[in-house]
Design a protein around this motif. Structure first.
Motif, PDB file in Angstrom:
ATOM      1  N   GLU A   1       0.827  -1.211   0.000  1.00  0.00           N
ATOM      2  CA  GLU A   1       0.000   0.000   0.000  1.00  0.00           C
ATOM      3  C   GLU A   1       0.856   1.254   0.000  1.00  0.00           C
ATOM      4  N   LEU A   2       1.959   1.229   0.745  1.00  0.00           N
ATOM      5  CA  LEU A   2       2.851   2.390   0.785  1.00  0.00           C
ATOM      6  C   LEU A   2       3.539   2.633  -0.559  1.00  0.00           C
ATOM      7  N   LEU A   3       3.855   1.563  -1.273  1.00  0.00           N
ATOM      8  CA  LEU A   3       4.562   1.694  -2.550  1.00  0.00           C
ATOM      9  C   LEU A   3       3.628   1.877  -3.735  1.00  0.00           C
ATOM     10  N   SER A   4       2.365   1.581  -3.541  1.00  0.00           N
ATOM     11  CA  SER A   4       1.397   1.593  -4.634  1.00  0.00           C
ATOM     12  C   SER A   4       1.323   2.923  -5.392  1.00  0.00           C
ATOM     13  N   PRO A   5       1.253   4.079  -4.724  1.00  0.00           N
ATOM     14  CA  PRO A   5       1.164   5.333  -5.491  1.00  0.00           C
ATOM     15  C   PRO A   5       2.354   5.559  -6.423  1.00  0.00           C
TER      16      PRO A   5
END
Length: 170
Positions: free
Chosen positions: A94-98
């Motif tokens: 989730e942290l790396l998704s953007p």
């Protein structure tokens, strides 16, 4: 007469250095978050986003340097607690998704069913996975990044980060 100054030990010096670096950086990041919430033009929003990203990156580097110093001094402490493996994998993705979405990359995770909890330092595991997976996102131009956990034959847990990027020399 002046009293002799007490000599600080390495741990005290590191704590003071940590405070000296982190306090102004946290002030910059806090003001950036406040500025973000004001009525900015699209161009100003882009500048604030870049400022925030650069500040967070710098804070991460400072934390890494301080951790390295603690490790070298034998002062790195682990905070062991029960940790759900799937939760940490999901959180890292989730942290790396953007950042991955900006590049058109897929980020996925997997773990065997019923893997459950481990006793570990969640912050350190997250830091390691974010470093490896963050580099994978950074250097991958097409395809994706896969973060996984699995049991080795000896019963140890193994985390892996695989990507479709150029790879690294063995």
């Amino acid at each position: 007469p002046q009293r002799p100054r007490r000599r600080q030990d390495s741990a005290e010096q590191q704590a003071a250095l940590s405070h000296e670096f982190r306090t102004p950086l946290n002030g910059v990041l806090g003001m950036t978050r406040l500025l973000e919430g004001t009525g900015l033009t699209a161009e100003q929003q882009a500048y604030v986003a870049a400022l925030k990203e650069s500040g967070e990156h710098l804070l991460g580097l400072v934390n890494d340097v301080l951790d390295f110093a603690r490790l070298g001094a034998g002062k790195l402490e682990l905070r062991l607690a029960p940790l759900e493996v799937e939760d940490i994998l999901r959180s890292v993705c989730e942290l790396l998704s953007p950042r991955a979405q900006e590049k058109g990359l897929e980020v996925a995770w997997s773990a065997p069913a019923g893997l459950g909890k481990i006793h570990a330092d969640e912050g350190r595991i997250r830091q390691i996975l974010l470093n490896f997976a963050g580099n994978a996102v950074k250097f991958t131009q097409a395809g994706g990044v896969h973060i996984s956990a699995g049991l080795r034959p000896n019963g140890q847990l193994r985390f892996s980060v695989e990507d479709t990027g150029p790879g690294v020399d063995e």
